[in-house]
Design a protein around this motif. Structure first.
Motif, PDB file in Angstrom:
ATOM      1  N   TRP A 184       0.797  -1.220   0.000  1.00  0.00           N
ATOM      2  CA  TRP A 184       0.000   0.000   0.000  1.00  0.00           C
ATOM      3  C   TRP A 184       0.833   1.276   0.000  1.00  0.00           C
ATOM      4  O   TRP A 184       0.304   2.372  -0.203  1.00  0.00           O
ATOM      5  CB  TRP A 184      -0.934   0.028   1.212  1.00  0.00           C
ATOM      6  N   LEU A 185       2.143   1.174   0.236  1.00  0.00           N
ATOM      7  CA  LEU A 185       2.940   2.382   0.418  1.00  0.00           C
ATOM      8  C   LEU A 185       3.021   3.232  -0.845  1.00  0.00           C
ATOM      9  O   LEU A 185       2.921   4.451  -0.777  1.00  0.00           O
ATOM     10  CB  LEU A 185       4.353   2.011   0.890  1.00  0.00           C
ATOM     11  N   ARG A 186       3.203   2.599  -1.991  1.00  0.00           N
ATOM     12  CA  ARG A 186       3.340   3.392  -3.227  1.00  0.00           C
ATOM     13  C   ARG A 186       2.089   4.217  -3.515  1.00  0.00           C
ATOM     14  O   ARG A 186       2.204   5.431  -3.768  1.00  0.00           O
ATOM     15  CB  ARG A 186       3.682   2.480  -4.401  1.00  0.00           C
ATOM     16  N   PRO A 187       0.875   3.628  -3.479  1.00  0.00           N
ATOM     17  CA  PRO A 187      -0.301   4.469  -3.712  1.00  0.00           C
ATOM     18  C   PRO A 187      -0.495   5.538  -2.631  1.00  0.00           C
ATOM     19  O   PRO A 187      -0.980   6.633  -2.920  1.00  0.00           O
ATOM     20  CB  PRO A 187      -1.471   3.478  -3.733  1.00  0.00           C
ATOM     21  N   LEU A 188      -0.118   5.249  -1.387  1.00  0.00           N
ATOM     22  CA  LEU A 188      -0.222   6.262  -0.335  1.00  0.00           C
ATOM     23  C   LEU A 188       0.755   7.399  -0.606  1.00  0.00           C
ATOM     24  O   LEU A 188       0.408   8.579  -0.433  1.00  0.00           O
ATOM     25  CB  LEU A 188       0.064   5.638   1.031  1.00  0.00           C
ATOM     26  N   THR A 189       1.958   7.062  -1.029  1.00  0.00           N
ATOM     27  CA  THR A 189       2.952   8.088  -1.363  1.00  0.00           C
ATOM     28  C   THR A 189       2.426   8.997  -2.459  1.00  0.00           C
ATOM     29  O   THR A 189       2.579  10.228  -2.406  1.00  0.00           O
ATOM     30  CB  THR A 189       4.271   7.426  -1.811  1.00  0.00           C
ATOM     31  N   LYS A 190       1.785   8.409  -3.467  1.00  0.00           N
ATOM     32  CA  LYS A 190       1.219   9.198  -4.562  1.00  0.00           C
ATOM     33  C   LYS A 190       0.076  10.080  -4.072  1.00  0.00           C
ATOM     34  O   LYS A 190      -0.075  11.227  -4.524  1.00  0.00           O
ATOM     35  CB  LYS A 190       0.727   8.268  -5.675  1.00  0.00           C
ATOM     36  N   ALA A 191      -0.710   9.565  -3.131  1.00  0.00           N
ATOM     37  CA  ALA A 191      -1.824  10.345  -2.589  1.00  0.00           C
ATOM     38  C   ALA A 191      -1.300  11.558  -1.807  1.00  0.00           C
ATOM     39  O   ALA A 191      -1.847  12.662  -1.910  1.00  0.00           O
ATOM     40  CB  ALA A 191      -2.692   9.463  -1.688  1.00  0.00           C
ATOM     41  N   ILE A 192      -0.236  11.354  -1.033  1.00  0.00           N
ATOM     42  CA  ILE A 192       0.373  12.457  -0.294  1.00  0.00           C
ATOM     43  C   ILE A 192       0.935  13.492  -1.257  1.00  0.00           C
ATOM     44  O   ILE A 192       0.774  14.706  -1.070  1.00  0.00           O
ATOM     45  CB  ILE A 192       1.477  11.926   0.643  1.00  0.00           C
ATOM     46  N   HIS A 193       1.586  13.019  -2.316  1.00  0.00           N
ATOM     47  CA  HIS A 193       2.158  13.921  -3.316  1.00  0.00           C
ATOM     48  C   HIS A 193       1.065  14.731  -4.003  1.00  0.00           C
ATOM     49  O   HIS A 193       1.231  15.942  -4.246  1.00  0.00           O
ATOM     50  CB  HIS A 193       2.936  13.104  -4.348  1.00  0.00           C
ATOM     51  N   LYS A 194      -0.045  14.110  -4.300  1.00  0.00           N
ATOM     52  CA  LYS A 194      -1.140  14.793  -4.995  1.00  0.00           C
ATOM     53  C   LYS A 194      -1.674  15.954  -4.174  1.00  0.00           C
ATOM     54  O   LYS A 194      -1.980  17.025  -4.705  1.00  0.00           O
ATOM     55  CB  LYS A 194      -2.261  13.801  -5.300  1.00  0.00           C
TER      56      LYS A 194
END
Length: 223
Positions: A184-194
């Motif tokens: 789940w870390l990669r999609p969470l990282t992208k969500a934080i970046h967004k």
């Protein structure tokens, strides 16, 4: 205390090895500082040989290059670098240069040639990320994603500019807030970046930042 760094310099078409003593800008490197730096460099070389020996003996070194399994190796390596935080050995203001100096001594543990960016900004080096990784519980690390996912998390502009984001993620590990999910870390990282792509998170008080991150987390973590 300065940190001893070995580099190569091109002079008149020939490459020559040189030794530098890195410290914070404006600080004078005295002969005594150089002596202490040499002593620490000797200790660093010894510790790295010990770490490589441990990783070889327990079979972890065999995981190098195996994308789905190498995470365990780098987690173990990171945990062995806790001595870098010892203020009796390394001044906090000079600690970042240790992450560069490690490359001068690793053999089989070398992830490859050191990048220009890691030379310029040692806090972004492979071994710095290994250490940060090791500060999370292993079960949490393994569930979150592979080494690439963790590297991307540490490498994001938002994370590098505001290390409180790493602290926040650590609080989630302690809360065991993610259950029944993997990678789940990669999609969470992208969500934080967004959310924070065009924002300077350092303007937020810690409590405010954590609340914003909790909101991102809650929306992301919905089944």
């Amino acid at each position: 205390m300065a940190i001893k760094i070995k580099e190569e310099k091109l002079i008149d078409g020939k490459i020559y090895p040189i030794v530098l003593y890195k410290t914070k800008p404006g600080k004078l490197v005295t002969p005594e500082e150089k002596k202490r730096a040499d002593e620490f460099d000797f200790l660093l070389a010894k510790r790295i040989r010990e770490i490589e020996g441990k990783c070889k003996n327990n079979g972890l070194l065999n995981l190098k290059g195996k994308r789905g399994k190498v995470l365990k190796l780098w987690y173990k390596v990171g945990s062995e670098f806790e001595f870098v935080m010892d203020t009796n050995l390394v001044n906090p203001e000079d600690r970042e240069f240790v992450w560069r100096a490690i490359y001068d001594h690793v053999a089989e543990l070398a992830p490859g040639q050191i990048t220009e960016r890691a030379q310029r900004d040692p806090k972004t080096s492979h071994f710095s990320y290994c250490y940060r990784l090791s500060k999370f519980p292993w079960d949490f690390v393994e569930l979150a994603g592979d080494w690439t996912s963790w590297s991307e998390f540490f490498d994001r502009k938002e994370t590098k500019n505001d290390h409180r984001i790493i602290e926040w993620l650590g609080s989630k590990a302690l809360e065991e807030a993610i259950t029944g999910r993997q990678r789940w870390l990669r999609p969470l990282t992208k969500a934080i970046h967004k959310v924070f792509e065009n924002k300077d998170t350092t303007i937020f008080e810690k409590e405010e930042l954590f609340t914003l991150l909790d909101d991102i987390f809650s929306n992301f973590n919905k089944p």
